[in-house]
Design a protein around this motif. Structure first.
Motif, PDB file in Angstrom:
ATOM      1  N   TYR A   1      40.284  15.670   9.879  1.00  0.00           N
ATOM      2  CA  TYR A   1      39.916  17.039   9.556  1.00  0.00           C
ATOM      3  C   TYR A   1      41.184  17.877   9.388  1.00  0.00           C
ATOM      4  N   SER A   2      41.022  19.095   8.902  1.00  0.00           N
ATOM      5  CA  SER A   2      42.160  20.010   8.766  1.00  0.00           C
ATOM      6  C   SER A   2      41.744  21.395   9.231  1.00  0.00           C
ATOM      7  N   PHE A   3      42.729  22.239   9.486  1.00  0.00           N
ATOM      8  CA  PHE A   3      42.479  23.595   9.964  1.00  0.00           C
ATOM      9  C   PHE A   3      43.708  24.453   9.684  1.00  0.00           C
ATOM     10  N   GLU A   4      43.544  25.752   9.824  1.00  0.00           N
ATOM     11  CA  GLU A   4      44.640  26.696   9.620  1.00  0.00           C
ATOM     12  C   GLU A   4      45.093  27.234  10.974  1.00  0.00           C
ATOM     13  N   MET A   5      46.402  27.391  11.142  1.00  0.00           N
ATOM     14  CA  MET A   5      46.927  27.893  12.406  1.00  0.00           C
ATOM     15  C   MET A   5      48.299  28.526  12.183  1.00  0.00           C
ATOM     16  N   GLY A   6      48.444  29.774  12.574  1.00  0.00           N
ATOM     17  CA  GLY A   6      49.738  30.440  12.479  1.00  0.00           C
ATOM     18  C   GLY A   6      50.304  30.497  11.085  1.00  0.00           C
ATOM     19  N   GLY A   7      49.438  30.571  10.087  1.00  0.00           N
ATOM     20  CA  GLY A   7      49.892  30.570   8.704  1.00  0.00           C
ATOM     21  C   GLY A   7      50.165  29.179   8.155  1.00  0.00           C
ATOM     22  N   TRP A   8      49.921  28.154   8.958  1.00  0.00           N
ATOM     23  CA  TRP A   8      50.142  26.767   8.560  1.00  0.00           C
ATOM     24  C   TRP A   8      48.824  26.089   8.221  1.00  0.00           C
ATOM     25  N   HIS A   9      48.901  25.072   7.356  1.00  0.00           N
ATOM     26  CA  HIS A   9      47.800  24.149   7.128  1.00  0.00           C
ATOM     27  C   HIS A   9      48.098  22.893   7.939  1.00  0.00           C
ATOM     28  N   VAL A  10      47.171  22.519   8.813  1.00  0.00           N
ATOM     29  CA  VAL A  10      47.405  21.426   9.762  1.00  0.00           C
ATOM     30  C   VAL A  10      46.327  20.362   9.569  1.00  0.00           C
ATOM     31  N   ILE A  11      46.738  19.084   9.601  1.00  0.00           N
ATOM     32  CA  ILE A  11      45.835  17.980   9.290  1.00  0.00           C
ATOM     33  C   ILE A  11      45.890  16.951  10.416  1.00  0.00           C
ATOM     34  N   SER A  12      44.733  16.648  10.983  1.00  0.00           N
ATOM     35  CA  SER A  12      44.594  15.583  11.971  1.00  0.00           C
ATOM     36  C   SER A  12      44.007  14.360  11.278  1.00  0.00           C
ATOM     37  N   LEU A  13      44.781  13.276  11.245  1.00  0.00           N
ATOM     38  CA  LEU A  13      44.370  12.056  10.557  1.00  0.00           C
ATOM     39  C   LEU A  13      43.998  10.969  11.563  1.00  0.00           C
ATOM     40  N   ASN A  14      43.428   9.890  11.070  1.00  0.00           N
ATOM     41  CA  ASN A  14      42.922   8.820  11.924  1.00  0.00           C
ATOM     42  C   ASN A  14      43.662   7.523  11.616  1.00  0.00           C
ATOM     43  N   SER A  15      44.500   7.102  12.541  1.00  0.00           N
ATOM     44  CA  SER A  15      45.287   5.888  12.353  1.00  0.00           C
ATOM     45  C   SER A  15      44.477   4.619  12.582  1.00  0.00           C
ATOM     46  N   GLU A  16      43.260   4.749  13.123  1.00  0.00           N
ATOM     47  CA  GLU A  16      42.490   3.588  13.568  1.00  0.00           C
ATOM     48  C   GLU A  16      41.463   3.107  12.557  1.00  0.00           C
ATOM     49  N   ILE A  17      41.371   3.766  11.430  1.00  0.00           N
ATOM     50  CA  ILE A  17      40.479   3.313  10.359  1.00  0.00           C
ATOM     51  C   ILE A  17      41.318   3.127   9.097  1.00  0.00           C
TER      52      ILE A  17
ATOM     53  N   THR B   1      45.044  23.471  -0.479  1.00  0.00           N
ATOM     54  CA  THR B   1      45.713  24.480   0.335  1.00  0.00           C
ATOM     55  C   THR B   1      46.830  25.179  -0.432  1.00  0.00           C
ATOM     56  N   SER B   2      46.988  26.459  -0.157  1.00  0.00           N
ATOM     57  CA  SER B   2      48.096  27.230  -0.731  1.00  0.00           C
ATOM     58  C   SER B   2      49.103  27.616   0.352  1.00  0.00           C
ATOM     59  N   ALA B   3      48.955  27.051   1.549  1.00  0.00           N
ATOM     60  CA  ALA B   3      49.853  27.374   2.659  1.00  0.00           C
ATOM     61  C   ALA B   3      51.276  26.946   2.343  1.00  0.00           C
ATOM     62  N   ALA B   4      52.228  27.750   2.776  1.00  0.00           N
ATOM     63  CA  ALA B   4      53.639  27.436   2.540  1.00  0.00           C
ATOM     64  C   ALA B   4      54.147  26.358   3.479  1.00  0.00           C
ATOM     65  N   CYS B   5      53.476  26.171   4.612  1.00  0.00           N
ATOM     66  CA  CYS B   5      53.922  25.208   5.620  1.00  0.00           C
ATOM     67  C   CYS B   5      52.765  24.278   5.974  1.00  0.00           C
ATOM     68  N   ILE B   6      53.067  22.993   6.088  1.00  0.00           N
ATOM     69  CA  ILE B   6      52.050  21.984   6.349  1.00  0.00           C
ATOM     70  C   ILE B   6      52.532  21.038   7.443  1.00  0.00           C
ATOM     71  N   ALA B   7      51.627  20.694   8.362  1.00  0.00           N
ATOM     72  CA  ALA B   7      51.896  19.690   9.391  1.00  0.00           C
ATOM     73  C   ALA B   7      50.747  18.696   9.413  1.00  0.00           C
ATOM     74  N   ALA B   8      51.062  17.443   9.712  1.00  0.00           N
ATOM     75  CA  ALA B   8      50.041  16.408   9.846  1.00  0.00           C
ATOM     76  C   ALA B   8      50.383  15.541  11.047  1.00  0.00           C
ATOM     77  N   TYR B   9      49.348  14.998  11.684  1.00  0.00           N
ATOM     78  CA  TYR B   9      49.608  14.127  12.840  1.00  0.00           C
ATOM     79  C   TYR B   9      48.521  13.076  12.970  1.00  0.00           C
ATOM     80  N   TRP B  10      48.913  11.966  13.605  1.00  0.00           N
ATOM     81  CA  TRP B  10      47.993  10.853  13.850  1.00  0.00           C
ATOM     82  C   TRP B  10      48.570   9.980  14.961  1.00  0.00           C
ATOM     83  N   GLY B  11      47.915   8.857  15.254  1.00  0.00           N
ATOM     84  CA  GLY B  11      48.230   8.114  16.465  1.00  0.00           C
ATOM     85  C   GLY B  11      49.509   7.304  16.464  1.00  0.00           C
ATOM     86  N   GLU B  12      49.806   6.564  15.407  1.00  0.00           N
ATOM     87  CA  GLU B  12      50.923   5.609  15.417  1.00  0.00           C
ATOM     88  C   GLU B  12      51.989   6.034  14.421  1.00  0.00           C
ATOM     89  N   PRO B  13      53.270   6.016  14.802  1.00  0.00           N
ATOM     90  CA  PRO B  13      54.309   6.554  13.927  1.00  0.00           C
ATOM     91  C   PRO B  13      54.670   5.651  12.756  1.00  0.00           C
TER      92      PRO B  13
END
Length: 263
Positions: free
Chosen positions: A101-117, A136-148
């Motif tokens: 899923y994704s969401f907006e926070m502090g002017g950022w677009h943030v994405i939570s991904l799934n490393s297990e599928i 998204t038109s956000a100037a800053c983007i972050a994404a995160y998931w389980g395994e680097p």
């Protein structure tokens, strides 16, 4: 302020306190929970509890650590111990979030991904990521998931199956990628998808320091800028067009800090 870590808590069963071969592994989740004080939000990077994140274990052992007390402002992503042999059933029931899923926070677009599928190129998740980034038109983007994707730990240089994520994120000028799984803290230089330093690249943080155990850095990567073997939490301050970070160890000592503008 956003607090970030993965690999957090030990369950209440004996199996949670060993490596499966009879050797013990330290677990000290009680020290990192108090570092969350003052957090506006929490991003978790998988493996909330060991050995498997059942609803019982999450309620009995994750909740009391302090992490569970911020469940209402927690934006999780799953790891392999969240999935276990139950397909993430406890994780999804406890947190009540979609698979990704994704969401907006502090002017950022943030994405939570799934490393297990499936996260290969062309998979439903990767196609969703492309569509989400395009929307998204956000100037800053972050994404995160389980395994680097990149690590100087035992699984170095990292998991290349996440190359599709990196290519999509890089094309969209993403600023941050965060992951857990490796039980240490590591900050990388801004990188292109092939791992080379790039001024417009993605900066990866590995923060597997929530409390399960610690590992070192046997295979230091050339783009690794900072490495800390300590339990702790990464604190991010998100601003329009920029961000800053600090990594606090269990004694609340700042072991790494810095700031940067968005791509």
């Amino acid at each position: 302020m956003v607090s970030v870590a993965g690999d957090i808590a030990c369950g209440t069963t004996v199996a949670a306190y060993n490596n499966g071969d009879g050797t013990a592994t330290q677990c000290r989740q009680k020290y990192t929970g108090r570092l969350l004080a003052g957090s506006d939000a929490v991003w978790t990077l998988g493996d909330h509890i060991y050995p498997t994140a059942t609803t019982t274990q999450l309620g009995n052992a994750y909740d009391p650590t302090g992490w569970g007390q911020l469940k209402g402002v927690t934006f999780p992503s799953p790891g392999d111990h969240d999935y276990g042999k139950i397909g993430g059933a406890g994780y999804f029931t406890y947190f009540g979030v979609p698979s990704y899923y994704s969401f907006e926070m502090g002017g950022w677009h943030v994405i939570s991904l799934n490393s297990e599928i499936d996260h290969s190129a062309g998979s439903p998740q990767e196609q969703w990521l492309q569509s989400d980034l395009a929307s998204t038109s956000a100037a800053c983007i972050a994404a995160y998931w389980g395994e680097p994707r990149w690590t100087s730990g035992k699984k170095a240089p990292g998991n290349a199956t996440f190359d599709a994520f990196w290519q999509d994120l890089y094309a969209a000028h993403t600023d941050l990628a965060l992951a857990g799984d490796t039980h240490s803290y590591e900050r990388f230089a801004q990188m292109a998808p092939n791992g080379s330093v790039a001024g417009d690249g993605i900066r990866e943080f590995v923060v597997g320091t929530g409390g399960r155990s610690l590992v070192g850095f046997p295979y230091v990567q050339p783009t690794s800028e900072k490495r800390v073997k300590a339990f702790g939490v990464l604190q991010l301050t998100l601003q329009d067009g920029s961000y800053s970070w600090q990594f606090l160890d269990e004694a609340s000592t700042i072991r790494d800090s810095g700031s940067a503008t968005c791509n």
